[in-house]
Design an enzyme around this catalytic site. Structure first.
Site, short mmCIF file in Angstrom:
data_model
loop_
_atom_site.label_atom_id
_atom_site.label_comp_id
_atom_site.label_asym_id
_atom_site.label_seq_id
_atom_site.Cartn_x
_atom_site.Cartn_y
_atom_site.Cartn_z
CD GLN A 4 -3.29 0.24 0.32
OE1 GLN A 4 -3.61 -0.93 0.52
NE2 GLN A 4 -3.90 0.98 -0.59
CE LYS B 72 -5.64 -4.04 2.71
NZ LYS B 72 -5.83 -3.51 1.35
N GLY C 34 -12.51 -0.36 2.67
CA GLY C 34 -12.86 -1.76 2.46
C GLY C 34 -11.74 -2.57 1.83
CG ASP C 35 -8.68 -5.74 1.00
OD1 ASP C 35 -8.05 -5.10 0.16
OD2 ASP C 35 -8.52 -6.97 1.16
CG ASN D 30 -15.76 -3.37 -4.95
OD1 ASN D 30 -14.65 -2.88 -5.12
ND2 ASN D 30 -16.87 -2.67 -5.14
P1 NDP Z 1 -14.64 -9.01 -2.15
O1 NDP Z 1 -14.77 -9.54 -0.79
O2 NDP Z 1 -15.69 -8.09 -2.69
O3 NDP Z 1 -14.48 -10.19 -3.20
C1 NDP Z 1 -13.45 -11.12 -3.09
C2 NDP Z 1 -13.61 -12.15 -4.19
O4 NDP Z 1 -12.46 -12.97 -4.21
C3 NDP Z 1 -14.78 -13.07 -3.96
O5 NDP Z 1 -15.27 -13.51 -5.19
C4 NDP Z 1 -14.14 -14.20 -3.17
O6 NDP Z 1 -14.85 -15.43 -3.23
C5 NDP Z 1 -12.80 -14.31 -3.86
N1 NDP Z 1 -11.83 -14.87 -2.92
C6 NDP Z 1 -11.52 -14.38 -1.68
N2 NDP Z 1 -10.61 -15.16 -1.09
C7 NDP Z 1 -10.35 -16.14 -1.93
C8 NDP Z 1 -9.52 -17.27 -1.89
N3 NDP Z 1 -8.74 -17.53 -0.80
N4 NDP Z 1 -9.49 -18.08 -2.98
C9 NDP Z 1 -10.27 -17.79 -4.07
N5 NDP Z 1 -11.09 -16.76 -4.16
C10 NDP Z 1 -11.13 -15.95 -3.11
O7 NDP Z 1 -13.21 -8.29 -2.20
P2 NDP Z 1 -12.64 -7.25 -3.26
O8 NDP Z 1 -13.23 -7.48 -4.59
O9 NDP Z 1 -12.74 -5.91 -2.64
O10 NDP Z 1 -11.09 -7.64 -3.25
C11 NDP Z 1 -10.52 -8.53 -4.20
C12 NDP Z 1 -9.02 -8.29 -4.30
O11 NDP Z 1 -8.79 -6.94 -4.72
C13 NDP Z 1 -8.25 -8.42 -3.00
O12 NDP Z 1 -6.95 -8.91 -3.29
C14 NDP Z 1 -8.14 -7.00 -2.49
O13 NDP Z 1 -7.04 -6.82 -1.63
C15 NDP Z 1 -7.93 -6.27 -3.81
N6 NDP Z 1 -8.23 -4.84 -3.83
C16 NDP Z 1 -9.44 -4.35 -3.44
C17 NDP Z 1 -9.70 -3.01 -3.51
C18 NDP Z 1 -11.03 -2.44 -3.16
O14 NDP Z 1 -11.20 -1.23 -3.33
N7 NDP Z 1 -12.00 -3.22 -2.73
C19 NDP Z 1 -8.66 -2.05 -3.94
C20 NDP Z 1 -7.45 -2.68 -4.41
C21 NDP Z 1 -7.26 -4.01 -4.32
P3 NDP Z 1 -15.76 -15.89 -1.98
O15 NDP Z 1 -16.98 -15.03 -2.05
O16 NDP Z 1 -16.01 -17.31 -2.24
O17 NDP Z 1 -14.94 -15.65 -0.76
O1 2IT Z 2 -5.88 -2.64 -1.48
C1 2IT Z 2 -6.41 -1.51 -1.58
O2 2IT Z 2 -5.85 -0.59 -2.18
C2 2IT Z 2 -7.72 -1.31 -0.96
N1 2IT Z 2 -8.28 -2.26 -0.41
C3 2IT Z 2 -8.35 0.05 -0.96
C4 2IT Z 2 -7.77 0.90 0.12
C5 2IT Z 2 -8.44 2.23 0.31
O3 2IT Z 2 -8.06 2.89 1.28
O4 2IT Z 2 -9.33 2.62 -0.44
#
Ligand code: NDP
Ligand code: 2IT
Length: 448
Positions: free
Chosen positions: A114, A129, A168-169, A243
């Site tokens: 991050q 984080k 969120g994450d 997301n």
């Molecule tokens: P969500 O919780 O909305 O979605 C996560 C997705 O990934 C779900 O489909 C989930 O499936 C799947 N998943 C989670 N863990 C595992 C695993 N161990 N094996 C396989 N699939 C898995 O999270 P986000 O979409 O927010 O986050 C997804 C990724 O993006 C993460 O790496 C996060 O750190 C990164 N990220 C998120 C940001 C944000 O703004 N939200 C910003 C930048 C990066 P299931 O429902 O079955 O758990």
């Molecule tokens: O991994 C990431 O960059 C996030 N989950 C978003 C962090 C944030 O502060 O919006």
């Protein structure tokens, strides 16, 4: 790992000795340190001030008990984490993850990444984080609320709009941010932009929900432009269905791509006609169901157990948007064999080091997470700006700023890769461009 400089190697050895069982953390550190070798060579003052030693050690680490009562009246106890990693550029900023796999190694790898990601956005944000090993799956709204309130009952002491701003994450979306915001306000009497990703009714920014997925696709579009092509007519595979994945699908489709596969932690769906996003949104955002249920409504689609199999599907563009280390060297080789030309990480560190090596060796355009998924935190930065100004911008205004930021990140990473001798290597480019801003700020602030 192929670190040649004795100084950089010694920093890695210290990190390894202190954190020997933190594999994800060491993976993230080793990748960054390897990229920084040519920078350290050019700037001996970094070594003289032990800058790398300071950079790999978090400024502050919080670990706390989170007790809560489930719907049956039973007391549950989880662990809460917040790593306040680096504040050279601004208040600590970074998401909160609720997932049973959460531990100190995972939160530290995410916090470390991050720092550089936030620097790349060009906005003034430090890196942090947090999270918990709480599993929101199968919990009622009331259980999630009680958990979030208990989590915030400790965290509130350590955060603030100018101190540390979580978001969120995985497992933390609008619902959880709302409950945490409410508890923070109750405990502090402060209505302030202490969290981002807030609901639109209480200070959230338009386009924050879409930002990470859209930003990842804007970044990919820049990589495709550099190859003199575009999303038009491309077959796309997006892992995950949360997301990031949902809005990566939405934007890739708007730009003319066809998303044929998505997944969750149980398995993946393949729909040769293009995955219907309305169905996925309803299943995941509203009903919180499994991706398998897609088949009930789309008879021509296929479902396979096991999420890793998604990389066997032939595609031009792959967007891993689920979780760390979900795409290994073998999967990368399969993607290359099937003609994939671009991979951008919507998730944090979804590709293993072996996979990254395969992509770079085979001239696949590769956008590392700290660059390709920076749109989420960038738009969080825009949410902070709007909160401070007591204003709300339109969707179009925020989306345009997001787009410009992603284009700038691509340019900065490409230029740094070129300048430091590895043209086209956006892993090195993103690490170096992100690092230099933080390093200069740390140098100016003395030994702290
Ligand atoms: P969500 O919780 O909305 O979605 C996560 C997705 O990934 C779900 O489909 C989930 O499936 C799947 N998943 C989670 N863990 C595992 C695993 N161990 N094996 C396989 N699939 C898995 O999270 P986000 O979409 O927010 O986050 C997804 C990724 O993006 C993460 O790496 C996060 O750190 C990164 N990220 C998120 C940001 C944000 O703004 N939200 C910003 C930048 C990066 P299931 O429902 O079955 O758990
Ligand atoms: O991994 C990431 O960059 C996030 N989950 C978003 C962090 C944030 O502060 O919006």
């Amino acid at each position: 790992m192929a670190i040649k400089s004795p100084y950089v190697q010694s920093v890695y050895e210290i990190a390894k000795k202190r954190n020997s069982n933190q594999l994800e953390f060491l993976q993230a550190v080793s990748e960054v340190l390897e990229s920084l070798e040519p920078v350290i060579e050019k700037n001996p003052e970094f070594k003289d001030t032990a800058l790398l030693e300071r950079l790999v050690e978090p400024e502050r680490q919080l670990l706390f008990r989170v007790p809560w009562i489930d719907d049956k009246g039973k007391v549950q106890v989880n662990r809460g984490f917040r790593i306040q990693y680096n504040s050279a550029l601004g208040p600590y900023k970074g998401g909160i993850r609720f997932h049973p796999s959460v531990n100190i190694s995972i939160i530290k790898f995410l916090g470390f990444e991050q720092i550089f990601k936030n620097s790349l956005t060009g906005l003034m944000m430090g890196g942090g984080k947090g999270g918990s090993d709480f599993d929101p799956k199968g919990k009622s709204d009331n259980e999630v609320m009680r958990f979030c309130q208990s989590f915030m009952s400790e965290l509130f002491r350590h955060i603030g709009a100018d101190t540390d701003v979580p978001a969120g994450d995985i497992g933390v979306g609008g619902r959880e941010v709302g409950y945490m915001f409410g508890q923070y306000k109750k405990l502090t009497k402060l209505w302030e932009g202490v969290l981002t990703g807030k609901g639109l009714t209480f200070g959230g920014s338009l386009a924050r929900t879409e930002a990470t997925g859209y930003g990842c696709v804007y970044f990919t579009d820049e990589m495709l432009k550099a190859r003199k092509t575009s999303f038009q007519g491309k077959t796309v595979v997006v892992s995950g269905s949360g997301n990031v994945a949902i809005y990566a699908h939405e934007k890739a489709t708007q730009l003319g791509g066809k998303v044929v596969a998505m997944s969750d932690s149980n398995g993946f769906i393949y729909d040769k006609n293009g995955v219907n996003l309305d169905t996925v949104k309803r299943l995941k955002e509203v009903e919180r169901k499994r991706i398998k249920e897609y088949l009930n409504e789309h008879k021509g689609a296929e479902y396979k157990e096991g999420c890793a199999g998604i990389w066997n599907i032939k595609c031009d563009v792959a967007l891993p948007c689920a979780t760390q280390n979900e795409l290994d060297g073998k999967a990368a080789e399969t993607l290359v064999k099937n003609g994939c030309i671009a991979v951008a990480e919507g998730a944090n560190m979804p590709s293993t080091p072996e996979a990254v090596e395969v992509f770079l060796k085979n001239k696949v355009s590769f956008g590392p997470g700290k660059a390709a998924n920076a749109g989420g935190v960038a738009t969080s930065g825009l949410e902070m700006q709007q909160n401070s100004m007591r204003q709300s911008w339109t969707f179009e205004e925020v989306d345009k700023k997001l787009h410009d930021i992603m284009v700038n990140i691509h340019t900065a990473a490409s230029e740094a890769a070129q300048e430091y001798g590895t043209p086209g290597n956006l892993v090195n480019g993103a690490n170096i461009a992100g690092f230099l801003k933080v390093a200069r700020a740390m140098m100016a602030q003395g030994i702290v």
